[in-house]
Design an enzyme around this catalytic site. Structure first.
Site, PDB file in Angstrom:
ATOM      1  N   ASP A 166      -6.185   9.890   9.626  1.00 38.77           N
ATOM      2  CA  ASP A 166      -4.858   9.436  10.039  1.00 38.77           C
ATOM      3  C   ASP A 166      -4.399  10.052  11.347  1.00 38.77           C
ATOM      4  O   ASP A 166      -4.653  11.222  11.627  1.00 38.77           O
ATOM      5  CB  ASP A 166      -3.834   9.741   8.941  1.00 38.77           C
ATOM      6  CG  ASP A 166      -3.981   8.786   7.772  1.00 38.77           C
ATOM      7  OD1 ASP A 166      -3.959   7.571   8.019  1.00 38.77           O
ATOM      8  OD2 ASP A 166      -4.143   9.256   6.627  1.00 38.77           O
ATOM      9  N   GLU A 213       0.847  -1.185   0.000  1.00 40.33           N
ATOM     10  CA  GLU A 213       0.000   0.000   0.000  1.00 40.33           C
ATOM     11  C   GLU A 213       0.885   1.239   0.000  1.00 40.33           C
ATOM     12  O   GLU A 213       1.789   1.351   0.835  1.00 40.33           O
ATOM     13  CB  GLU A 213      -0.810  -0.007   1.298  1.00 40.33           C
ATOM     14  CG  GLU A 213      -2.290   0.103   1.112  1.00 40.33           C
ATOM     15  CD  GLU A 213      -2.985   0.107   2.470  1.00 40.33           C
ATOM     16  OE1 GLU A 213      -3.384  -0.967   2.903  1.00 40.33           O
ATOM     17  OE2 GLU A 213      -3.080   1.187   3.073  1.00 40.33           O
TER      18      GLU A 213
END
Lengths: 417, 277
Positions: free
Chosen positions: B66, B55
């Protein structure tokens, strides 16, 4: 007019948003899957509350007895005379202030906060979070949380904590926890990112009280609905004062909640013009020197909605600039983006310098120290009023008082307090 | 062009691992963190260190899902000049020597819209990208990207969260392809550890609705956690723990040191051993 253009003009400007939370191509629910069930829950709860007359009654009782509504509609005679002194004979519009700065906590923010806190109570939420820029929404949220005995955490960019110390202290006095956000650029947009992150991590018991008409659906609609009390009162009050509708409404735009609140009840009255005044900062020709998303940005996706944003050519969000921390936001409510594209509302801007001048002028002429946010709106009023016929009726939303700004303004004027 | 997705690299890799009887290790790196050459070296080294899929995070100024570790990685990447075009170029370079390891881009919608959704789909497919995770694009808002991406052979990998209820699961899963990314914690990346018991209960709940492989991410940090996740589901995504290692290896000015790449790849090896164990 081409058939296509005819299709693009809605037969009402008040029908939005659609079921997907869109105002034309703007708005929506661009959030991570973790948040999606939460905002759907808020949407369902709000729909239920809206249909319950007791919810509306309780909110209106608080507005009347706790906030002090209706706020007066004040004929600003000396500002009007000031404009006429510079105008040709027969010109110089009549200027009214909608005095939302007289609300408890000193700004319009409390209108939507009380609605949302009542909703949070109905949803069984045990704690409240909010983001704040200038601190007005944070203070309003901390106030309502004190009243309802709910723990409150306010996220504020570290840069804003520094430049809005009085409001930080106010929030703490009211019992709120203030979290200084250091991520990103440490301003309002980062405070909102951090509030969203915190919400995701505390989904069970927490309600996120958003301060403006931005964010994922249903927030832009819900905050607008609550703030529409401003325009609804104005309508009645102007009818009493002048026996007719106003001709021009003027309001400052950061995220756009005070403007949406004033404009919305008049959107379907074709005779009423509307000007939204964005923060021109150092001038909108400067790349990152302003916070005028509509006049200086382009559409994109941030904080859960598609709207006009200040961004670079790669889609990275830019930091805006405004002397007013409350207007210093790189986005704008999606309904404004839609009204901008339809041409129903005209979006203009006023610079830091113009706002500072209007701030001082208003203090001396009307005995009203405005917040720096409505000082932008007033700067625009001072420009247009002398060009309009004397019988023209302008209503400007005096959406906040300037107590919080005296330190900033003193600094800009070179005065040491 | 319109080849069935079952022949894509992601499906092929999960099928091969199933035949081997183990789950996938899916390590994450942020593009251009802390500079293009270092992140390229990490990307190149990952398959050899045991990455089954990879990824790549596309830096964005406002990554709302995040935690601090990946936020800082994105800021370092942006400072080093990361763009979506630059990230695609990394994948193109990687594909010159590896045609089998699936590569998934993870990021936010705005840089893609700014690039132009159609142009992005064309360029991503041509660069050898296999799947997309667009964090702030739920199924309700996917019209702008998902149909075109799927037609071009790019999988749309969706997050399923502990908050995704039974009523919502089919909507999310029907809009997914490639694999399902199960967010193990209610929270942002890199902030909590996944609870094994909760995972044991959650994965069968998703399996009941889909035949797609399921990978677990957000809160998978240690080899033990990765090994467990790859067993209880079909794969483990490890992101913050690797970024943390990279960040701690940098010098005071935030520059990579000679052993930065090795430290990250060593950690990938440890994770891979646990997943294979």
């Amino acid at each position: 007019m081409s058939p296509l253009n005819q299709l693009l003009k809605p037969n009402t400007y008040k029908s939005g948003p659609d079921a997907a939370g869109r105002f034309g191509g703007f708005g929506g629910r661009y959030v991570a899957e973790t948040l999606m069930p939460l905002i759907l829950e808020v949407e369902a709860a709000y729909a239920k509350a809206k249909a319950d007359p007791t919810f509306d009654e309780e909110w209106r009782r608080l507005l009347k007895d706790y906030v002090g509504r209706p706020s007066p509609l004040w004929f600003a005679e000396r500002v009007t005379e000031h404009g006429r002194a510079k105008a040709e004979p027969g010109k110089g519009a009549k200027v009214y202030f909608k005095r939302d700065e007289l609300n408890h906590t000193g700004a319009h923010k409390i209108n939507a906060v009380l609605g949302q806190i009542l909703l949070a109570k109905r949803m069984g939420k045990k704690r409240i979070i909010a983001e704040t820029g200038a601190g007005q929404h944070g203070v309003a949220t901390a106030t309502a949380c004190a009243l309802f005995n709910l723990p409150c955490t306010v996220f504020m960019g570290a840069t804003d904590v520094e430049r809005q110390q009085p409001n930080v202290f106010r929030m703490k006095l009211l019992g709120a926890e203030v979290v200084a956000v250091t991520s990103g650029a440490a301003t309002l947009k980062d405070a909102m990112n951090e509030a969203l992150r915190h919400w995701v991590a505390n989904v069970e018991d927490t309600y996120y009280c958003i301060g403006t008409v931005a964010g994922p659906h249903p927030y832009p609609m819900m905050v607008r609905d609550f703030q529409s009390i401003i325009g609804a009162e104005t309508r009645t009050q102007m009818q009493e004062a002048e026996g007719r509708l106003p001709d021009l409404l003027v309001a400052a735009i950061g995220g756009g909640s005070n403007a949406m609140g004033l404009f919305y009840p008049f959107l379907d009255d074709p005779s009423v013009q509307m000007h939204g005044v964005e923060a021109g900062g150092h001038g909108i020709e400067t790349v990152t020197g302003h916070a005028a998303s509509l006049t200086g940005g382009r559409p994109g996706v941030l904080h859960g909605n598609r709207t006009y944003l200040l961004q670079d050519e790669f889609g990275q969000i830019l930091e805006g600039h405004s002397i007013s921390a409350g207007l210093d936001y790189p986005g704008v409510g999606p309904e404004h983006a839609w009204l901008h594209e339809l041409g129903r509302v005209q979006y203009v801007n006023a610079t830091d310098k113009e706002a500072l001048e209007a701030f001082q002028l208003c203090s001396r002429l009307e005995g009203i120290i405005p917040a720096l946010e409505p000082a932008h709106a007033l700067a625009h009023v001072l420009k247009v009023a002398p060009t309009l016929p004397a019988e023209t009726l302008i209503v400007m939303n005096m959406c906040g008082r300037g107590d919080k700004d005296i330190f900033t303004v003193a600094g800009h004027l070179g005065v040491k307090l | 062009m319109n080849q069935p997705r079952s022949q894509g690299r992601i499906a092929a890799r999960f099928a091969a691992l199933k035949a081997e009887g183990r789950g996938a290790l899916i390590p994450f790196l942020e593009a251009y963190d802390p500079d293009p050459a270092t992140s390229m070296a990490i990307l190149r080294g990952m398959p050899g260190a045991g990455a089954d899929l990879i990824e790549i995070g596309v830096p964005f100024t406002d990554p709302m899902a995040d935690g601090p570790i990946i936020q800082l990685a994105g800021q370092r990447g942006l400072k080093a000049g990361a763009t979506l075009a630059g990230t695609l170029a990394m994948v193109r370079d990687f594909r010159a020597e590896d045609d089998a390891t699936p590569v998934i881009l993870m990021g936010y919608l705005n840089p893609i819209l700014s690039y132009g959704a159609e142009r992005f789909i064309t360029d991503a497919a041509a660069s050898g990208v296999d799947g997309l995770i667009v964090v702030d694009m739920p199924p309700e808002e996917a019209e702008v990207l998902a149909p075109g991406a799927m037609a071009a052979g790019l999988d749309i990998i969706r997050l399923v969260a502990p908050t995704t209820d039974e009523a919502r699961l089919p909507l999310v899963l029907n809009a997914s392809s490639g694999f399902v990314y199960y967010v193990a914690i209610t929270g942002i990346t890199g902030t909590r550890s996944a609870d094994p018991e909760a995972l044991r209960a959650a994965i069968p709940r998703i399996r009941a609705h889909t035949d797609l492989p399921i990978a677990i991410g957000f809160g998978v940090r240690t080899p033990e956690q990765a090994g467990f996740a790859a067993k209880v589901a079909d794969g483990a995504v490890v992101a913050s723990a690797l970024i943390d290692t990279l960040a701690k290896s940098l010098d005071e000015q935030g520059r990579a040191k000679p052993d930065s790449v090795r430290k990250v790849l060593d950690q990938v090896r440890e994770l891979a051993a646990a997943v294979r164990g």
